[in-house]
Design a protein around this motif. Sequence first.
Motif, PDB file in Angstrom:
ATOM      1  N   LEU A   1       1.217  -1.222   0.101  1.00  0.00           N
ATOM      2  CA  LEU A   1       0.291   0.345  -0.405  1.00  0.00           C
ATOM      3  C   LEU A   1       0.987   1.023   0.297  1.00  0.00           C
ATOM      4  N   PHE A   2       1.725   1.254   1.042  1.00  0.00           N
ATOM      5  CA  PHE A   2       2.241   2.469   1.163  1.00  0.00           C
ATOM      6  C   PHE A   2       3.742   2.071   1.985  1.00  0.00           C
ATOM      7  N   PRO A   3       4.734   3.057   1.962  1.00  0.00           N
ATOM      8  CA  PRO A   3       6.184   2.608   2.454  1.00  0.00           C
ATOM      9  C   PRO A   3       6.461   3.193   4.081  1.00  0.00           C
ATOM     10  N   TRP A   4       6.736   2.618   5.163  1.00  0.00           N
ATOM     11  CA  TRP A   4       7.163   3.875   6.678  1.00  0.00           C
ATOM     12  C   TRP A   4       9.487   3.849   6.522  1.00  0.00           C
ATOM     13  N   HIS A   5       8.945   4.587   6.608  1.00  0.00           N
ATOM     14  CA  HIS A   5      10.796   4.983   6.970  1.00  0.00           C
ATOM     15  C   HIS A   5      10.900   4.424   8.218  1.00  0.00           C
TER      16      HIS A   5
ATOM     17  N   HIS B   1      -2.725   8.137  10.075  1.00  0.00           N
ATOM     18  CA  HIS B   1      -0.944   8.553  10.423  1.00  0.00           C
ATOM     19  C   HIS B   1      -0.898   8.361  11.462  1.00  0.00           C
ATOM     20  N   PRO B   2      -1.187   9.143  12.047  1.00  0.00           N
ATOM     21  CA  PRO B   2      -0.618   8.812  13.677  1.00  0.00           C
ATOM     22  C   PRO B   2      -1.278   7.335  13.834  1.00  0.00           C
ATOM     23  N   TRP B   3      -1.662   6.548  13.897  1.00  0.00           N
ATOM     24  CA  TRP B   3      -1.847   5.553  14.354  1.00  0.00           C
ATOM     25  C   TRP B   3      -1.734   4.131  13.882  1.00  0.00           C
ATOM     26  N   LEU B   4      -1.330   4.682  12.145  1.00  0.00           N
ATOM     27  CA  LEU B   4      -0.620   3.723  11.828  1.00  0.00           C
ATOM     28  C   LEU B   4       1.287   3.347  11.717  1.00  0.00           C
ATOM     29  N   GLU B   5       1.631   4.839  11.892  1.00  0.00           N
ATOM     30  CA  GLU B   5       2.717   4.911  12.110  1.00  0.00           C
ATOM     31  C   GLU B   5       3.955   4.387  12.752  1.00  0.00           C
ATOM     32  N   LEU B   6       4.993   3.843  12.013  1.00  0.00           N
ATOM     33  CA  LEU B   6       5.668   2.917  12.631  1.00  0.00           C
ATOM     34  C   LEU B   6       7.136   3.232  12.362  1.00  0.00           C
ATOM     35  N   SER B   7       8.070   3.592  14.358  1.00  0.00           N
ATOM     36  CA  SER B   7       9.401   4.666  14.148  1.00  0.00           C
ATOM     37  C   SER B   7      10.006   4.269  13.990  1.00  0.00           C
ATOM     38  N   ASP B   8       9.894   2.710  15.641  1.00  0.00           N
ATOM     39  CA  ASP B   8      11.136   2.799  16.528  1.00  0.00           C
ATOM     40  C   ASP B   8      11.147   0.965  16.024  1.00  0.00           C
ATOM     41  N   VAL B   9      12.183   0.479  15.319  1.00  0.00           N
ATOM     42  CA  VAL B   9      12.203  -1.316  15.800  1.00  0.00           C
ATOM     43  C   VAL B   9      13.257  -1.895  16.071  1.00  0.00           C
ATOM     44  N   HIS B  10      12.938  -2.872  17.384  1.00  0.00           N
ATOM     45  CA  HIS B  10      13.837  -3.481  18.058  1.00  0.00           C
ATOM     46  C   HIS B  10      14.252  -4.109  17.868  1.00  0.00           C
ATOM     47  N   ARG B  11      15.514  -4.423  17.531  1.00  0.00           N
ATOM     48  CA  ARG B  11      16.165  -6.330  17.482  1.00  0.00           C
ATOM     49  C   ARG B  11      17.125  -6.567  18.717  1.00  0.00           C
ATOM     50  N   GLU B  12      17.307  -7.724  18.913  1.00  0.00           N
ATOM     51  CA  GLU B  12      18.393  -8.021  20.315  1.00  0.00           C
ATOM     52  C   GLU B  12      18.423  -9.955  19.356  1.00  0.00           C
ATOM     53  N   THR B  13      19.649 -10.560  19.092  1.00  0.00           N
ATOM     54  CA  THR B  13      19.813 -12.089  18.891  1.00  0.00           C
ATOM     55  C   THR B  13      20.686 -13.182  20.429  1.00  0.00           C
ATOM     56  N   THR B  14      19.869 -13.940  20.707  1.00  0.00           N
ATOM     57  CA  THR B  14      20.492 -14.545  21.842  1.00  0.00           C
ATOM     58  C   THR B  14      20.177 -15.997  21.412  1.00  0.00           C
ATOM     59  N   GLU B  15      21.519 -16.941  21.456  1.00  0.00           N
ATOM     60  CA  GLU B  15      21.463 -18.201  21.297  1.00  0.00           C
ATOM     61  C   GLU B  15      21.121 -18.513  19.775  1.00  0.00           C
ATOM     62  N   ASN B  16      20.477 -18.116  18.460  1.00  0.00           N
ATOM     63  CA  ASN B  16      20.429 -18.376  17.805  1.00  0.00           C
ATOM     64  C   ASN B  16      18.626 -18.050  17.973  1.00  0.00           C
ATOM     65  N   ILE B  17      18.644 -17.066  18.527  1.00  0.00           N
ATOM     66  CA  ILE B  17      16.540 -17.119  18.367  1.00  0.00           C
ATOM     67  C   ILE B  17      16.631 -15.119  18.646  1.00  0.00           C
ATOM     68  N   ARG B  18      16.414 -15.187  17.359  1.00  0.00           N
ATOM     69  CA  ARG B  18      16.113 -13.539  17.231  1.00  0.00           C
ATOM     70  C   ARG B  18      14.822 -13.147  18.055  1.00  0.00           C
ATOM     71  N   VAL B  19      14.852 -12.086  18.025  1.00  0.00           N
ATOM     72  CA  VAL B  19      13.684 -11.447  18.696  1.00  0.00           C
ATOM     73  C   VAL B  19      13.437  -9.732  18.209  1.00  0.00           C
ATOM     74  N   THR B  20      12.475  -9.974  17.648  1.00  0.00           N
ATOM     75  CA  THR B  20      11.940  -8.591  16.453  1.00  0.00           C
ATOM     76  C   THR B  20      11.042  -7.317  17.611  1.00  0.00           C
ATOM     77  N   VAL B  21      11.147  -6.824  17.541  1.00  0.00           N
ATOM     78  CA  VAL B  21       9.771  -5.451  18.672  1.00  0.00           C
ATOM     79  C   VAL B  21       9.963  -4.580  18.084  1.00  0.00           C
ATOM     80  N   ILE B  22       8.637  -4.542  17.770  1.00  0.00           N
ATOM     81  CA  ILE B  22       7.959  -2.619  17.447  1.00  0.00           C
ATOM     82  C   ILE B  22       6.701  -2.231  17.738  1.00  0.00           C
TER      83      ILE B  22
END
Length: 377
Positions: free
Chosen positions: A100-104, A234-255
């Motif tokens: 539909l459209f991009p987010w940065h 826009h205020p309720w859809l906007e994606l701004s920060d993504v957080h990522r970390e890996t422990t023992e080959n298990i990667r967790v991503t949080v938005i």
Amino acid sequence: MAACAIRRGFLTTVSKYNRKHTHRILSIIEGSSGLEVKRPRLPCLACGLPNIQQTRFISSRPEGKVLETVGVFEALKQHGKYETGQLFLHSVFGYRGIVLFPWHARIYDRDVIPPMSDSKPEPSGSHGSKEVKGKTHTYYQVLIDTRDCPHISQRSQTEAVTFLANHDDSRALYAIPGLDYVSHEDILPYNSTEQVPIQHELFERFLMFNPDKTTPAPPFSARDTLKAWQEKNHPWLELSDVHRETTENIRVTVIPFYMGMRDAQNSHVYWWRYCIRLENMGSEVVQLRERHWRIFSLSGTLETVRGRGVVGREPVLSKEQPAFQYSSHVSLQAPSGHMWGTFRIERTDGSHFDVRIPPFSLESNKDDKAPPAGYTF
């Protein structure tokens, strides 16, 4: 699951993708033995969109499924972004979708070690996420083909994008089925000769077929309805920060997503939703057993939450099905806070280890005086 069959059927060609881009895409469709399950209607008054009703056809027999050609792969975009109307297959979950459209967004990846000159020692007990330098990355708001929803529902929620209702009940939430956020690297672009290649009740409301568009641009253009919907919400859809970390080959991503503020019992209640993806980057089969959250509020409270699994499930992460994605919600009586924690993971031999959930901020830096534009029950 059909998503797994898709992965086996066509993702084996991805390793050869850069050498040959004309592999046919195979997709699962259901046979006549399907069972029909209807979901409740979700009225949406934004931009005059119709009521959304999702109908799922679940095959009761494996032999009831057949393979059907749906299009031809296109070259991956190493630079730049995909345009509105780009058809794609999700490289992890296998569903068909359209951009539909991009987010940065800014990705804060705790697996990336900063240069020594830039690194600073973290204070003891620190759980802030801003010590990690963010890197700009493109995500996309997409529609999921409703034919694929029942096949991915055990690995990824298809009603994960939720909103606060314009309603007296401060806890009332609702979802738009088949709406998702997809990272640039999860896009496997393809083209199709069909004028309606994606089945979703918003497809023809948001997009129009435009055969005069010059190649290689997608033959679908945004309608004014989509542009107005994006601007209003826009205020309720906007994606701004993504957080990522890996422990023992298990990667967790949080938005995290800010949802707005509501009044409840003479106080303000601020709401967020957060989307989490767990990915098994190794070959060992593991299972998520427990969650442990720490939630800090600017009001000075620190809450601990423990429980079995997530959203009522204890997903198995294997080489064949390496990922699980879900969304949940949190509310605070303060305009900001932090969350962090761990997942308890079990190996096949019965041993356990804890996987870190990267710390992330809960911020309400938007105008939260108005409810999500136009949405109501």
